[in-house]
Structure formats: structure tokens, C-alpha cells
Design a protein around this motif. Structure first.
Motif, PDB file in Angstrom:
ATOM      1  N   GLY A 139       6.365  -6.057   0.365  1.00  0.00           N
ATOM      2  CA  GLY A 139       7.190  -5.614   1.485  1.00  0.00           C
ATOM      3  C   GLY A 139       6.848  -4.179   1.820  1.00  0.00           C
ATOM      4  N   THR A 140       7.550  -3.601   2.767  1.00  0.00           N
ATOM      5  CA  THR A 140       7.270  -2.245   3.214  1.00  0.00           C
ATOM      6  C   THR A 140       7.339  -1.263   2.049  1.00  0.00           C
ATOM      7  N   GLY A 141       6.223  -0.583   1.799  1.00  0.00           N
ATOM      8  CA  GLY A 141       6.159   0.447   0.769  1.00  0.00           C
ATOM      9  C   GLY A 141       6.255  -0.048  -0.658  1.00  0.00           C
ATOM     10  N   ASP A 142       6.128  -1.342  -0.895  1.00  0.00           N
ATOM     11  CA  ASP A 142       6.301  -1.921  -2.228  1.00  0.00           C
ATOM     12  C   ASP A 142       5.038  -2.694  -2.600  1.00  0.00           C
ATOM     13  N   SER A 143       4.305  -2.194  -3.590  1.00  0.00           N
ATOM     14  CA  SER A 143       3.034  -2.794  -3.986  1.00  0.00           C
ATOM     15  C   SER A 143       3.000  -3.108  -5.470  1.00  0.00           C
ATOM     16  N   GLY A 144       2.378  -4.227  -5.807  1.00  0.00           N
ATOM     17  CA  GLY A 144       2.152  -4.588  -7.204  1.00  0.00           C
ATOM     18  C   GLY A 144       0.662  -4.556  -7.492  1.00  0.00           C
ATOM     19  N   HIS A 145       0.267  -3.850  -8.546  1.00  0.00           N
ATOM     20  CA  HIS A 145      -1.142  -3.743  -8.938  1.00  0.00           C
ATOM     21  C   HIS A 145      -1.357  -4.637 -10.156  1.00  0.00           C
ATOM     22  N   ASN A 146      -2.138  -5.691  -9.989  1.00  0.00           N
ATOM     23  CA  ASN A 146      -2.337  -6.709 -11.018  1.00  0.00           C
ATOM     24  C   ASN A 146      -3.574  -6.386 -11.847  1.00  0.00           C
ATOM     25  N   PHE A 147      -3.369  -6.159 -13.139  1.00  0.00           N
ATOM     26  CA  PHE A 147      -4.462  -5.742 -14.020  1.00  0.00           C
ATOM     27  C   PHE A 147      -5.408  -6.896 -14.337  1.00  0.00           C
ATOM     28  N   THR A 148      -6.680  -6.586 -14.442  1.00  0.00           N
ATOM     29  CA  THR A 148      -7.683  -7.538 -14.911  1.00  0.00           C
ATOM     30  C   THR A 148      -7.549  -7.708 -16.419  1.00  0.00           C
ATOM     31  N   ASN A 149      -7.420  -6.596 -17.137  1.00  0.00           N
ATOM     32  CA  ASN A 149      -7.163  -6.583 -18.579  1.00  0.00           C
ATOM     33  C   ASN A 149      -5.791  -5.955 -18.785  1.00  0.00           C
ATOM     34  N   ASN A 150      -4.888  -6.691 -19.425  1.00  0.00           N
ATOM     35  CA  ASN A 150      -3.498  -6.253 -19.574  1.00  0.00           C
ATOM     36  C   ASN A 150      -3.361  -4.982 -20.406  1.00  0.00           C
ATOM     37  N   PHE A 162       7.623  -2.239 -14.618  1.00  0.00           N
ATOM     38  CA  PHE A 162       6.286  -2.476 -15.154  1.00  0.00           C
ATOM     39  C   PHE A 162       6.301  -3.669 -16.103  1.00  0.00           C
ATOM     40  N   THR A 163       5.227  -4.429 -16.103  1.00  0.00           N
ATOM     41  CA  THR A 163       4.976  -5.446 -17.125  1.00  0.00           C
ATOM     42  C   THR A 163       3.610  -5.115 -17.712  1.00  0.00           C
ATOM     43  N   THR A 164       3.186  -5.854 -18.714  1.00  0.00           N
ATOM     44  CA  THR A 164       1.864  -5.597 -19.288  1.00  0.00           C
ATOM     45  C   THR A 164       0.748  -6.063 -18.355  1.00  0.00           C
ATOM     46  N   SER A 165       1.063  -6.889 -17.360  1.00  0.00           N
ATOM     47  CA  SER A 165       0.033  -7.396 -16.447  1.00  0.00           C
ATOM     48  C   SER A 165       0.104  -6.824 -15.038  1.00  0.00           C
ATOM     49  N   GLN A 166       1.174  -6.077 -14.724  1.00  0.00           N
ATOM     50  CA  GLN A 166       1.320  -5.542 -13.367  1.00  0.00           C
ATOM     51  C   GLN A 166       2.166  -4.269 -13.347  1.00  0.00           C
ATOM     52  N   ALA A 167       1.733  -3.308 -12.553  1.00  0.00           N
ATOM     53  CA  ALA A 167       2.541  -2.119 -12.270  1.00  0.00           C
ATOM     54  C   ALA A 167       2.998  -2.222 -10.824  1.00  0.00           C
ATOM     55  N   THR A 168       4.287  -2.067 -10.588  1.00  0.00           N
ATOM     56  CA  THR A 168       4.836  -2.153  -9.239  1.00  0.00           C
ATOM     57  C   THR A 168       5.386  -0.792  -8.832  1.00  0.00           C
ATOM     58  N   TYR A 169       5.019  -0.356  -7.635  1.00  0.00           N
ATOM     59  CA  TYR A 169       5.380   0.978  -7.156  1.00  0.00           C
ATOM     60  C   TYR A 169       5.974   0.928  -5.767  1.00  0.00           C
ATOM     61  N   ASN A 170       6.796   1.927  -5.480  1.00  0.00           N
ATOM     62  CA  ASN A 170       7.289   2.168  -4.132  1.00  0.00           C
ATOM     63  C   ASN A 170       6.597   3.400  -3.587  1.00  0.00           C
ATOM     64  N   TYR A 171       6.075   3.296  -2.394  1.00  0.00           N
ATOM     65  CA  TYR A 171       5.479   4.449  -1.702  1.00  0.00           C
ATOM     66  C   TYR A 171       6.518   4.959  -0.716  1.00  0.00           C
ATOM     67  N   GLN A 172       6.837   6.259  -0.821  1.00  0.00           N
ATOM     68  CA  GLN A 172       7.916   6.833  -0.030  1.00  0.00           C
ATOM     69  C   GLN A 172       7.451   8.094   0.683  1.00  0.00           C
ATOM     70  N   ASN A 173       8.098   8.388   1.813  1.00  0.00           N
ATOM     71  CA  ASN A 173       7.825   9.656   2.482  1.00  0.00           C
ATOM     72  C   ASN A 173       8.733  10.739   1.888  1.00  0.00           C
ATOM     73  N   VAL A 174       8.678  11.923   2.445  1.00  0.00           N
ATOM     74  CA  VAL A 174       9.454  13.034   1.886  1.00  0.00           C
ATOM     75  C   VAL A 174      10.962  12.817   2.015  1.00  0.00           C
ATOM     76  N   SER A 175      11.376  11.926   2.902  1.00  0.00           N
ATOM     77  CA  SER A 175      12.795  11.580   3.032  1.00  0.00           C
ATOM     78  C   SER A 175      13.187  10.444   2.091  1.00  0.00           C
ATOM     79  N   GLN A 176      12.259  10.009   1.256  1.00  0.00           N
ATOM     80  CA  GLN A 176      12.426   8.925   0.294  1.00  0.00           C
ATOM     81  C   GLN A 176      12.666   7.577   0.954  1.00  0.00           C
ATOM     82  N   SER A 177      12.145   7.403   2.175  1.00  0.00           N
ATOM     83  CA  SER A 177      12.168   6.105   2.843  1.00  0.00           C
ATOM     84  C   SER A 177      10.888   5.362   2.483  1.00  0.00           C
TER      85      SER A 177
END
Length: 147
Positions: free
Chosen positions: A74-85, A116-131
Motif C-alpha cells: 500500500g502507500t508508503g508500505d513495502s516488504g523486502h523479501n530476503f533470498t537468504n533469511n 520484522f520476520t526472519t524472511s522479510q523486513a517491512t517498512y513505512n516510508y514517510q515524509n517530514v510530516s510523518q504521512s
């Protein structure tokens, strides 16, 4: 110049340091290896390296190391899936992105709703207003122990 091809280096003594000239380059012990960094500081090769990084536009990976895919949650929400956990969930991530053709940078925060899990890191990308905002490119790197 000569080339040395071999599978194992065995020292003449029980010393665990490889020296080139008068500089100790690598010191090894059980499951640990260090290399001299700046000055006299030693850096662990296992602990001192980035274990994963990614440059992506939403769900499209532009370039990466140890990240097989990116999930657009979704908007500003990304999951990075590891090749090696990762070995555990106590790793550290950092990153940033650019929004609106570079008009301002964003910061990345840990996604508390999808930890976070051992197989994926999930992050929110935000602007300076934390949106939450989509950024292109988004970048991230992970340090910690691999499984």
C-alpha cells in the motif's frame, strides 16, 4: 607476477593471523574472522557487513543484494523479501527515498503493524510530516546475522 592456487593455507605454527608485508590482514578463530580497517581497528567480516540491500520503485526491484523481491503493501508500505533469511528478528534496517521528483527526501521507519520476520523486513516510508508516501526510488539496507 605469480599466481598461487590452493584450497587451504596452513601456517607453520598455531598462529591465526595472515600477514602481508608487515601488516596483519586477517585474524581468524572459531567461526570468526577479522580484517584490519582504519588505523589499528579490527572489523569482523561476519558482523561488519551489510547482509541485504535494495533499491526499488514500489514492487519493482532496480538492484539488490540478498533481496529476492519487494512487496507493495500500500502507500508508503513495502516488504523486502530476503533470498537468504536472517538468523533472528533482532537485525537493524535503514533506508531512505525520494518523493515527487526529488523535491524532498523521506525517512524510513519500522512498520509496527507488520513487524520484522526472519524472511522479510517491512517498512513505512514517510515524509517530514510523518504521512505515508510512495517513494521512487526507495532504498534500504539490513545488518545483522544471517541464518
Amino acid at each position: 607476477m605469480s599466481t598461487v592456487i590452493l584450497d587451504t593455507i596452513t601456517g607453520k605454527s598455531t598462529a591465526t593471523t595472515i600477514t602481508i608485508g608487515s601488516t596483519p590482514v586477517i585474524s581468524a578463530s572459531a567461526n570468526s574472522m577479522t580484517i584490519r580497517g582504519e588505523g589499528s581497528a579490527q572489523t569482523s567480516i561476519q558482523q561488519g557487513l551489510c547482509k541485504a540491500w535494495v533499491n526499488h520503485d514500489q514492487a519493482t526491484v532496480n538492484d539488490s543484494f540478498n533481496v529476492g523481491s519487494v512487496t507493495d503493501n500500500g502507500t508508503g508500505d513495502s516488504g523486502h523479501n530476503f533470498t537468504n533469511n536472517m538468523a533472528n528478528i533482532h537485525y537493524v534496517g535503514s533506508g531512505m527515498g525520494v518523493h515527487d521528483s526529488g523535491s524532498y527526501s523521506t525517512f524510513m521507519s519500522y512498520d509496527h503493524d507488520d513487524p520484522f520476520t526472519t524472511s522479510q523486513a517491512t517498512y513505512n516510508y514517510q515524509n517530514v510530516s510523518q504521512s505515508l508516501i510512495d517513494v521512487e526510488p526507495a532504498t534500504a539496507m539490513i545488518v545483522g546475522d544471517l541464518a
